[in-house]
Scaffold this motif. Structure first.
Motif, short mmCIF file in Angstrom:
data_model
loop_
_atom_site.label_atom_id
_atom_site.label_comp_id
_atom_site.label_asym_id
_atom_site.label_seq_id
_atom_site.Cartn_x
_atom_site.Cartn_y
_atom_site.Cartn_z
N ALA A 93 -2.04 0.84 5.88
CA ALA A 93 -2.61 -0.27 5.10
C ALA A 93 -2.09 -0.25 3.66
CB ALA A 93 -4.14 -0.19 5.12
N ILE A 94 -1.96 0.94 3.10
CA ILE A 94 -1.43 1.06 1.73
C ILE A 94 0.01 0.55 1.68
CG2 ILE A 94 -0.71 2.72 -0.04
CD1 ILE A 94 -3.13 4.45 0.88
N MET A 95 0.82 0.97 2.64
CA MET A 95 2.21 0.53 2.68
C MET A 95 2.30 -1.00 2.76
SD MET A 95 4.39 3.19 2.68
CE MET A 95 5.84 2.76 3.65
N GLY A 96 1.49 -1.58 3.62
CA GLY A 96 1.51 -3.03 3.77
C GLY A 96 1.12 -3.75 2.50
N TYR A 97 0.12 -3.22 1.80
CA TYR A 97 -0.35 -3.87 0.57
C TYR A 97 0.70 -3.76 -0.54
CZ TYR A 97 -3.29 -5.01 -3.44
OH TYR A 97 -3.81 -5.59 -4.58
N LEU A 98 1.25 -2.56 -0.72
CA LEU A 98 2.19 -2.35 -1.82
C LEU A 98 3.49 -3.12 -1.61
CD1 LEU A 98 1.72 1.46 -2.61
CD2 LEU A 98 0.71 -0.53 -3.77
N LYS A 99 3.90 -3.31 -0.37
CA LYS A 99 5.11 -4.10 -0.12
C LYS A 99 4.97 -5.50 -0.69
CE LYS A 99 6.74 -1.81 4.11
NZ LYS A 99 6.86 -1.92 5.59
N LYS A 100 3.76 -6.05 -0.62
CA LYS A 100 3.52 -7.41 -1.10
C LYS A 100 3.18 -7.44 -2.58
CE LYS A 100 1.72 -9.24 3.30
NZ LYS A 100 0.52 -9.83 3.96
N GLU A 101 2.34 -6.50 -3.03
CA GLU A 101 1.75 -6.60 -4.36
C GLU A 101 2.41 -5.74 -5.42
OE1 GLU A 101 -0.60 -8.75 -5.10
OE2 GLU A 101 -0.84 -9.46 -3.03
N ASP A 102 3.01 -4.63 -5.04
CA ASP A 102 3.55 -3.72 -6.06
C ASP A 102 4.70 -2.90 -5.49
OD1 ASP A 102 3.97 -2.15 -8.26
OD2 ASP A 102 2.01 -1.18 -8.24
N PRO A 103 5.85 -3.53 -5.28
CA PRO A 103 7.00 -2.81 -4.73
C PRO A 103 7.41 -1.60 -5.57
CG PRO A 103 7.38 -5.17 -4.66
CD PRO A 103 6.13 -4.96 -5.47
N ALA A 104 7.12 -1.63 -6.87
CA ALA A 104 7.49 -0.51 -7.74
C ALA A 104 6.73 0.76 -7.37
CB ALA A 104 7.22 -0.87 -9.20
N ALA A 105 5.51 0.60 -6.85
CA ALA A 105 4.71 1.76 -6.47
C ALA A 105 4.97 2.20 -5.04
CB ALA A 105 3.22 1.44 -6.65
N LEU A 106 5.79 1.44 -4.34
CA LEU A 106 6.00 1.69 -2.92
C LEU A 106 6.68 3.03 -2.66
CD1 LEU A 106 5.63 0.46 -0.12
CD2 LEU A 106 7.84 -0.67 -0.38
N GLU A 107 7.54 3.47 -3.58
CA GLU A 107 8.27 4.72 -3.35
C GLU A 107 7.33 5.92 -3.27
OE1 GLU A 107 11.11 6.91 -2.09
OE2 GLU A 107 11.42 4.77 -2.49
N THR A 108 6.28 5.90 -4.09
CA THR A 108 5.30 6.99 -4.03
C THR A 108 4.62 7.01 -2.67
OG1 THR A 108 4.89 6.71 -6.40
CG2 THR A 108 3.29 8.01 -5.16
N ALA A 109 4.31 5.83 -2.15
CA ALA A 109 3.70 5.75 -0.82
C ALA A 109 4.67 6.22 0.26
CB ALA A 109 3.25 4.31 -0.55
N LYS A 110 5.94 5.87 0.11
CA LYS A 110 6.94 6.29 1.09
C LYS A 110 7.10 7.81 1.09
CE LYS A 110 9.80 2.10 1.24
NZ LYS A 110 11.13 1.52 0.91
N THR A 111 7.01 8.42 -0.09
CA THR A 111 7.12 9.87 -0.18
C THR A 111 5.99 10.54 0.59
OG1 THR A 111 8.18 9.73 -2.35
CG2 THR A 111 7.16 11.83 -1.77
#
Length: 432
Positions: free
Chosen positions: A149-167
């Motif tokens: 759910a976090i990945m899905g949200y950040l892809k839309k709302e905050d791509p800059a924070a997505l890398e932390t989620a991917k890690t």
């Protein structure tokens, strides 16, 4: 003592067959900050149906803001968006219930919840968006679902924070599956596991949430998913170590989630909790307390003071129940045997058929100075072994503020999500 307790129950019980009979009970809980309603099993129709009826009245007439349940945050949040008529949730209620994929699915994917959700969706349609009533999950188990759910949200709302989620996701991914069991086992070899990665993810999201303005509740949910991921990681890591109980970690998480929900809904918010009696009935008045365990009922009394909290137990003497023979096994309708001799269920059976009792009234009639065996049925259950377990020694008049007793109950009506056309029970709708 047994005869005296039965006599006291008879003198103080209030029989009921409909909501109108429960009006004095409703009046006694309507101004509470938190109302927690329990269940002696996770698979009983009457518990779900009457909790829904009472909750409906509390929401319609007394300003309660949400129901929070012993369920996973991501799947409950999807149902929350459905009942609040979000534009991205234009699907029917049965489809919305398919989000409950983790065993035991029947706890929330059932016709009783279906009816409740349809009523709530219709009720919310007449309210302004800020006044709509919510449905949320309190539990800690949903490690993978929360990360997704976090990945899905950040892809839309905050791509800059997505890398932390991917890690964080890359750390967990090799252990995906098994409800966190594989990850738990991996921490035996690498005790730190993915603790650092999931903590970094939570820090990142906490720092960014104030900037997510387009949908405040969705931003709140994303932060909650990050907290779930962090706490689930700890839960599974501690479970594998065997050094301490995970029970307290889980109930502390549930209580903190309830606190966040109340804060999110404003200073005058009032919340309803649906969870097992073992979670909502004050653990300090059972042998759980002797083992150093606490639960959300006890924590709520400590947090909000006893006079602002109502703990309501539910139980029955006999009937049928939904459960599995082992974790992950197919759901079955099982026989619920007659309550053990001299148990709370047996005493109530001898005192009446279907009634509510206010524990303050019971205390005024008799001083019960011994613990009474009180039945607790989980999602895994074996009726043949019940008399050797499934009973919690309880100081009953202190564990709860109220108790609703049903002499005979029926199994929950689960929805077979695999069937192309799930059979609707003949008695549906059950009537809220």
């Amino acid at each position: 003592m047994k005869d005296s307790i039965i006599k006291a129950i008879k003198e103080n019980r209030k029989d009921f067959t409909d909501k109108e009979d429960l009006q004095p009970f409703i009046d006694s809980i309507k101004d509470k900050k938190v109302v927690m309603m329990g269940e002696a099993s996770h698979g009983t129709h009457e518990y779900y149906n009457w909790r829904a009826k009472i909750s409906k009245t509390l929401m319609e007439e007394h300003g309660f803001d949400f129901v929070a349940v012993e369920g996973d945050w991501p799947s409950c949040y999807e149902l929350n968006r459905h009942v609040k008529n979000y534009l991205d949730e234009e699907k029917d209620t049965k489809t919305a219930l398919k989000e409950f994929k983790r065993w035991p699915t029947w706890m929330w994917a059932n016709w009783e919840v279906h009816e409740w959700a349809q009523w709530l969706k219709e009720f919310n349609s007449e309210l302004a968006s800020k006044e709509q009533k919510g449905f949320y999950g309190l539990d800690v188990y949903s490690l993978w679902e929360s990360l997704d759910a976090i990945m899905g949200y950040l892809k839309k709302e905050d791509p800059a924070a997505l890398e932390t989620a991917k890690t964080a996701m890359r750390c967990f991914e090799p252990h995906r599956g098994g409800d966190g069991q594989q990850y738990a086992l991996s921490t035996r070899l690498v005790p730190e596991g993915c603790r650092e990665e999931v903590n970094d993810l939570l820090k990142e999201i906490r720092s960014k949430v104030p900037t997510y303005n387009s949908d405040p509740e969705h931003a709140f949910s994303t932060k909650q998913n990050a907290i779930v991921a962090k706490n689930a990681e700890e839960y599974y890591r501690v479970m594998a170590s065997g050094n301490e109980s995970t029970w307290n970690l889980r109930d502390r998480h549930m209580m903190n989630t309830l606190n966040r929900l109340l804060e999110f809904h404003g200073k005058d918010a009032k919340g309803i909790v649906w969870a097992h009696n073992t979670h909502i009935g004050d653990a300090s008045f059972t042998d759980m307390g002797d083992q150093g365990l606490f639960n959300i009922g006890e924590l709520a009394r400590d947090e909000y003071e006893k006079e602002h909290v109502s703990l309501i137990g539910f139980g029955s003497y006999k009937g049928s129940v939904l459960a599995g023979k082992s974790w992950g096994s197919p759901v079955e309708t099982m026989n619920l045997p007659e309550g053990r001799e001299n148990s709370w269920e047996d005493l109530c059976h001898q005192a009446g058929k279907q009634f509510h009792i206010n524990m303050e009234d019971l205390k005024s009639s008799i001083e019960i100075d011994t613990r009474i065996a009180h039945r607790a049925v989980g999602v895994v259950y074996n009726p043949q072994h019940e008399r050797f377990g499934n009973y919690v020694p309880t100081t009953i008049q202190d564990r709860y503020d109220h108790f609703l007793f049903f002499d005979e109950t029926q199994a929950l009506n689960h929805i077979d999500m695999e069937a192309a056309d799930a059979q609707i029970p003949e008695t549906y709708p059950f009537g809220l």
